[in-house]
Scaffold this active site. Structure first.
Site, short mmCIF file in Angstrom:
data_model
loop_
_atom_site.label_atom_id
_atom_site.label_comp_id
_atom_site.label_asym_id
_atom_site.label_seq_id
_atom_site.Cartn_x
_atom_site.Cartn_y
_atom_site.Cartn_z
N HIS A 76 -9.34 1.38 5.48
CA HIS A 76 -8.01 1.57 6.11
C HIS A 76 -8.14 2.56 7.26
CE1 HIS A 76 -3.86 2.70 6.71
NE2 HIS A 76 -3.54 1.58 6.10
N GLU A 120 -6.37 4.93 8.21
CA GLU A 120 -6.11 6.34 7.87
C GLU A 120 -7.35 6.98 7.25
OE1 GLU A 120 -2.51 5.62 5.66
OE2 GLU A 120 -1.47 5.15 7.53
N GLY A 152 2.92 -1.08 4.23
CA GLY A 152 2.99 0.34 3.87
C GLY A 152 4.43 0.76 3.59
N GLY A 153 5.06 1.36 4.58
CA GLY A 153 6.41 1.95 4.42
C GLY A 153 7.42 1.05 3.73
N ASN A 208 0.87 -1.18 0.00
CA ASN A 208 0.00 0.00 0.00
C ASN A 208 0.90 1.23 0.00
OD1 ASN A 208 -1.79 2.06 0.57
ND2 ASN A 208 -2.26 1.37 2.65
N TRP A 209 0.98 1.88 -1.15
CA TRP A 209 1.92 3.00 -1.28
C TRP A 209 1.40 4.29 -0.62
CZ3 TRP A 209 3.74 2.89 -7.13
CH2 TRP A 209 4.41 1.68 -7.37
N LYS A 210 0.14 4.29 -0.26
CA LYS A 210 -0.48 5.50 0.31
C LYS A 210 -0.24 6.70 -0.62
CE LYS A 210 0.01 3.30 4.74
NZ LYS A 210 0.18 3.38 6.17
N SER A 241 3.79 -2.12 10.22
CA SER A 241 5.25 -2.20 10.35
C SER A 241 5.82 -3.56 9.95
CB SER A 241 5.69 -1.81 11.76
OG SER A 241 5.34 -0.45 12.01
N GLY A 288 2.91 2.41 10.54
CA GLY A 288 3.84 3.52 10.32
C GLY A 288 4.66 3.90 11.54
P1 PGA Z 1 3.08 0.31 7.54
O1 PGA Z 1 1.60 0.51 6.99
O2 PGA Z 1 3.59 -0.98 6.95
O3 PGA Z 1 3.85 1.51 7.07
O4 PGA Z 1 3.01 0.23 9.02
C1 PGA Z 1 0.71 -0.57 6.86
C2 PGA Z 1 -0.61 -0.10 6.30
O5 PGA Z 1 -1.02 1.03 6.61
O6 PGA Z 1 -1.25 -0.83 5.54
#
Ligand code: PGA
Length: 255
Positions: A97, A99, A237-238, A11-13, A216, A176
């Site tokens: 999600h 966020e 994500g990251g 997930n590149w956000k 993470s 994150g």
């Molecule tokens: P993260 O994000 O790996 O940066 O913790 C995961 C996500 O939001 O899907």
């Protein structure tokens, strides 16, 4: 022997221009081309879907979207419809999600509408559930996860669930932050999700549902998560923003 095919999605956000998307995918597609028996996906921002759709043609990497609206068209400024995504061969949409819930007012109700809209158009769904730090510390993890499941899946029949839905357990405190859940913490909630799904849909249903862990995930911890029978993959994500690191995650080692 695994019961379910692993699914790993990046997930590149809100990251990457078109040029960065192309550069990344050129490397990534080559790096993962030999990986079989695993489903792999990337979810770029909407503005990179055209570029990504072209770059992924003929590859074993599926295109995913970070959200989707419930209607096919209409007066919904800033939204993207299921058929617009299908137009680019998007296969999965991430819905709910944390966020989106935290910053954009997404509720169980709007999540449920989006899930229904996606299914109607033949998109598959990655439905995100998970508790905040305060909710965990006050013993509300199960209540929150259950309400995300019941709310998000309201009115969804067992056939659609089995065919088109993947659950992602993403504890908000682990997203994150670099502070991942322990394998034991993740497994405990994954098992709770399976019990909840079985109580809604009937015993044994959850055996056929994939539940991903997110929060993470990194090259250093993916093998541990994937070593357990209850974790069927990851939403990353990251650590999905660099092709090398995401390639290592997708190429997790069976231990
Ligand atoms: P993260 O994000 O790996 O940066 O913790 C995961 C996500 O939001 O899907």
């Amino acid at each position: 022997m695994r019961k379910r095919t692993p699914l790993i999605v990046g997930n590149w956000k809100m990251n990457k221009t078109r040029a960065q998307t192309l550069d990344y995918l050129n490397k990534f597609v080559k790096g993962v081309s030999g990986i079989a028996s695993r489903e792999i996906g990337v979810a770029p921002p909407f503005t990179s879907l055209v570029t990504a759709s072209d770059a992924l043609k003929g590859s074993n990497v599926k295109l995913c979207a970070q959200n989707v609206h419930w209607d096919e068209s209409g007066q919904y400024t800033g939204e993207i419809s299921p058929s617009m995504l299908k137009d680019y061969n998007v296969e999965y949409a991430i819905i709910g999600h944390s966020e989106r819930r935290k910053f954009f007012g997404e509720t169980n109700d709007s999540v449920n509408k989006r899930v229904k809209g996606a299914l109607k158009s033949g998109l598959k769904v990655i439905l995100c559930v998970g508790e905040t730090k305060e909710e965990r510390e006050s013993g509300k993890t199960q209540n929150v996860v259950k309400s995300h499941l019941i709310g998000g899946l309201d009115g969804i029949g067992v056939q659609d669930l089995l065919k088109s839905i993947v659950i992602a357990y993403e504890p908000v405190w682990a997203i994150g932050t670099g502070l991942n859940a322990t394998v034991e913490q993740a497994v405990e909630v994954h098992q709770f999700i399976r019990t909840t799904l079985d109580s809604i849909y009937g015993a044994g249903t959850s055996d056929k549902i994939r539940i991903l862990y997110g929060g993470s995930v990194k090259p250093e911890n993916i093998d541990g998560f994937m070593a357990t029978a209850d974790i069927d993959g990851a939403l990353v994500g990251g650590a999905s923003l660099e092709a090398e690191s995401f390639t290592r995650i997708v190429d997790f080692k069976e231990v």
